[in-house]
Design an enzyme around this catalytic site. Structure first.
Site, PDB file in Angstrom:
ATOM      1  N   GLU A   1       1.790 103.181  70.405  1.00 51.79           N
ATOM      2  CA  GLU A   1       2.529 103.174  72.296  1.00 51.79           C
ATOM      3  C   GLU A   1       2.646 101.803  72.581  1.00 51.79           C
ATOM      4  O   GLU A   1       2.726 100.602  72.379  1.00 51.79           O
ATOM      5  CB  GLU A   1       1.473 102.850  72.720  1.00 51.79           C
ATOM      6  CG  GLU A   1       0.910 103.758  74.302  1.00 51.79           C
ATOM      7  CD  GLU A   1       1.353 105.415  74.348  1.00 51.79           C
ATOM      8  OE1 GLU A   1       2.352 105.780  73.733  1.00 51.79           O
ATOM      9  OE2 GLU A   1      -0.021 105.950  73.769  1.00 51.79           O
TER      10      GLU A   1
ATOM     11  N   ASP B   1       9.439 110.970  73.262  1.00 49.44           N
ATOM     12  CA  ASP B   1       8.454 111.847  73.731  1.00 49.44           C
ATOM     13  C   ASP B   1       9.461 112.770  73.948  1.00 49.44           C
ATOM     14  O   ASP B   1       9.076 114.129  73.511  1.00 49.44           O
ATOM     15  CB  ASP B   1       8.967 111.263  75.213  1.00 49.44           C
ATOM     16  CG  ASP B   1       7.628 110.720  75.768  1.00 49.44           C
ATOM     17  OD1 ASP B   1       6.930 110.016  75.046  1.00 49.44           O
ATOM     18  OD2 ASP B   1       8.319 110.154  76.829  1.00 49.44           O
TER      19      ASP B   1
ATOM     20  N   THR C   1       5.774 101.199  70.718  1.00 49.98           N
ATOM     21  CA  THR C   1       6.147 100.775  69.672  1.00 49.98           C
ATOM     22  C   THR C   1       7.918 101.429  69.251  1.00 49.98           C
ATOM     23  O   THR C   1       8.610 101.017  68.627  1.00 49.98           O
ATOM     24  CB  THR C   1       5.487 101.569  68.723  1.00 49.98           C
ATOM     25  OG1 THR C   1       4.453 102.348  68.734  1.00 49.98           O
ATOM     26  CG2 THR C   1       4.106 100.575  68.272  1.00 49.98           C
ATOM     27  N   ASP C   2       7.719 102.469  70.510  1.00 48.17           N
ATOM     28  CA  ASP C   2       9.083 103.580  69.983  1.00 48.17           C
ATOM     29  C   ASP C   2      10.194 102.294  70.426  1.00 48.17           C
ATOM     30  O   ASP C   2      11.453 103.092  69.502  1.00 48.17           O
ATOM     31  CB  ASP C   2       9.169 104.786  70.112  1.00 48.17           C
ATOM     32  CG  ASP C   2       9.060 104.940  72.296  1.00 48.17           C
ATOM     33  OD1 ASP C   2       9.381 104.042  72.797  1.00 48.17           O
ATOM     34  OD2 ASP C   2       9.438 105.822  72.455  1.00 48.17           O
TER      35      ASP C   2
ATOM     36  N   GLU D   1      17.657 110.690  79.353  1.00 47.95           N
ATOM     37  CA  GLU D   1      17.316 109.861  80.688  1.00 47.95           C
ATOM     38  C   GLU D   1      17.440 108.900  81.099  1.00 47.95           C
ATOM     39  O   GLU D   1      17.509 108.012  82.190  1.00 47.95           O
ATOM     40  CB  GLU D   1      15.948 110.102  79.934  1.00 47.95           C
ATOM     41  CG  GLU D   1      14.226 109.362  80.051  1.00 47.95           C
ATOM     42  CD  GLU D   1      13.926 109.905  80.910  1.00 47.95           C
ATOM     43  OE1 GLU D   1      13.243 111.175  81.098  1.00 47.95           O
ATOM     44  OE2 GLU D   1      12.542 109.974  82.311  1.00 47.95           O
TER      45      GLU D   1
HETATM   46  C1  GLA Z   1       6.585 106.541  77.833  1.00 51.66           C
HETATM   47  C2  GLA Z   1       8.172 106.301  76.989  1.00 51.66           C
HETATM   48  C3  GLA Z   1       7.934 106.763  75.231  1.00 51.66           C
HETATM   49  C4  GLA Z   1       7.503 105.415  75.190  1.00 51.66           C
HETATM   50  C5  GLA Z   1       6.218 105.688  75.786  1.00 51.66           C
HETATM   51  C6  GLA Z   1       5.499 104.432  75.489  1.00 51.66           C
HETATM   52  O1  GLA Z   1       5.790 107.378  76.818  1.00 51.66           O
HETATM   53  O2  GLA Z   1       8.516 107.848  77.736  1.00 51.66           O
HETATM   54  O3  GLA Z   1       9.365 106.402  74.748  1.00 51.66           O
HETATM   55  O4  GLA Z   1       7.855 104.266  75.074  1.00 51.66           O
HETATM   56  O5  GLA Z   1       6.344 105.644  77.564  1.00 51.66           O
HETATM   57  O6  GLA Z   1       4.648 104.498  73.406  1.00 51.66           O
END
Ligand code: GLA
Length: 417
Positions: A62, A204, A64-65, A192
């Site tokens: 979480e 996501d 981390t992306d 987005e």
């Molecule tokens: C949201 C964002 C993702 C990611 C999560 C946390 O869902 O859209 O890109 O950063 O939060 O892990």
């Protein structure tokens, strides 16, 4: 994004998420109902097509992306349905079964700007705009009906689901066959970021575009390389608990956390060659963390580094069939998100801390951006009823209103249906 549900439609949703218990093929049934609704709103005839994109749950990895780290999400069987038909003019007409009181919302290809009063239509509009920005020609308007059965504002990515379903529809309707599913995910993220102003990472949209039944996706966000990992739960199920604390990324501290990580990275770059926090081992981080000149930013960065390492370890554990260790890493992830990253809040902490006390719980943590939304727990099947009852009661006693629980299945990514 908030999706309210009318009673009539909630019935189908319950059928579709109750492990198909009351419905043989919920997708077909929902599609048929939606096409009927579409025809009554926009008229019969022409080439009416149907698409679906799921929601997602992230098992671990979480925040981390956007730090060039790893994530481990999977697509769900609940998601967003789109019924679409091309028009001969340049008008866009949107209708959401989740927002029936808003009626048909009109716009045009010549007015693709984000506007507060456009509400949920900013998501499909953003994707149409993003296709144009990427050089793809969308040369006529559309009638678009959407329906989502993802619990609203829950952190299961209803907005990314809308973005991907729109991308899949545009690719198909306008014959843009050269566009890959990865590109659809990237276009969704671009819309987005640039149209809706949320600086989200790729997790996501990627999970929703690329999902596979009974598989989670181990994705390296540094270069988008990924492998599918089977989620072979034998006696366990994935249980989502929705806190019912509404949140939207736009009004959360999401962008602030991202900025804190970027600043910590640039401070580390003064002393070590590194392109993203996800490149660092815990030892490297400890050796160089004093280059980060704020205690808060040190904690933010520590979360990004440790969470990435936990994710890599968790996937290895799953591969070895060590679900117990996987669960412990999920718990550790929540603690790091609570103490170092500070994105949990009392609602998610209440759900997770109650879950940890229950028999048959392998692991439990918040999932998604945080600040409200959902938790994900892996629960032994024979303990699910008591889990829902006990965690539900503890939550209501502590927070004052009820949580909702969903036993979910892992499904396929965005597609025509
Ligand atoms: C949201 C964002 C993702 C990611 C999560 C946390 O869902 O859209 O890109 O950063 O939060 O892990």
């Amino acid at each position: 994004m908030y999706i309210g549900l009318t009673t009539e439609w909630r019935y189908d949703i319950l059928k579709s998420i109750n492990n198909g218990e009351c419905e043989v093929n919920p997708i077909e049934t929902i599609k048929k109902q939606l096409i009927g609704k579409f025809e009554s709103l926009f008229g019969k005839g022409g080439d009416i097509r149907a698409y679906f994109a799921p929601g997602r749950v992230n098992l671990i990895g979480e925040h981390t992306d956007y730090n060039a780290g790893h994530v481990f999400p999977c697509a769900l069987t609940i998601g967003t349905y789109a019924i679409v038909r091309k028009r001969t003019d340049r008008n866009l007409r949107f209708y959401s079964v989740n927002f029936e009181h808003l009626g048909v919302i009109s716009s045009s290809l010549d007015d693709l700007t984000a506007a507060r009063e456009a509400g949920w239509t900013n998501y499909p509009k953003g994707v149409i705009w993003a296709f144009g920005q990427k050089g793809y020609v969308i040369d006529c308007g559309m009638d678009i009906l959407l329906y989502g059965n993802i619990p609203n504002g829950s952190g299961l990515s209803s907005s990314a689901s809308v973005e991907v379903v729109t991308g899949v529809a545009l690719r198909d309707l306008f014959g843009l066959t050269e566009i890959t599913m990865t590109e659809i995910a990237l276009i969704g993220q671009f819309s987005e970021n640039k149209f809706n102003g949320v600086n989200c990472g790729i997790m996501d949209q990627f999970a929703i575009a690329m999902g596979k039944k009974d598989m989670a996706i181990f994705l390296d966000t540094a270069d988008l390389s990924f492998v599918y990992a089977p989620i072979c739960l034998k006696q366990e199920k994935i249980v989502i608990a929705c806190s019912n604390k509404k949140r939207g990324l736009g009004d959360s501290k999401y962008n602030e956390r991202r900025a804190e990580c970027e600043m910590a990275l640039s401070e580390l770059q003064n002393v070590i060659e590194v392109n993203g926090l996800g490149e660092l081992t815990e030892e490297q981080f400890e050796a160089h963390k004093d280059a980060i000149h704020s205690e808060v930013r040190q904690r933010r960065a520590r979360h990004a580094v440790t969470e990435n390492q936990r994710t890599i370890r968790a996937v290895a554990c799953l591969k070895e069939g060590n679900l117990e260790e996987f669960g412990k890493l999920m718990n550790a992830s929540h603690i790091s998100l609570r103490d170092d990253y500070e994105v949990t809040g009392k609602e998610l902490d209440a759900l997770v801390e109650a879950a940890w006390k229950q028999d048959g719980v392998i692991g439990s943590r918040m999932t998604g951006a945080g600040f409200g939304g959902c938790t994900v727990s892996i629960v032994r099947e024979d303990a699910i009823d008591s889990f829902i009852q006990n965690v539900g009661k503890a939550y209501k006693d502590q927070i004052g209103y009820a949580a909702d629980f969903y036993v979910v299945e892992v499904g396929d990514g965005g597609r025509a249906i």
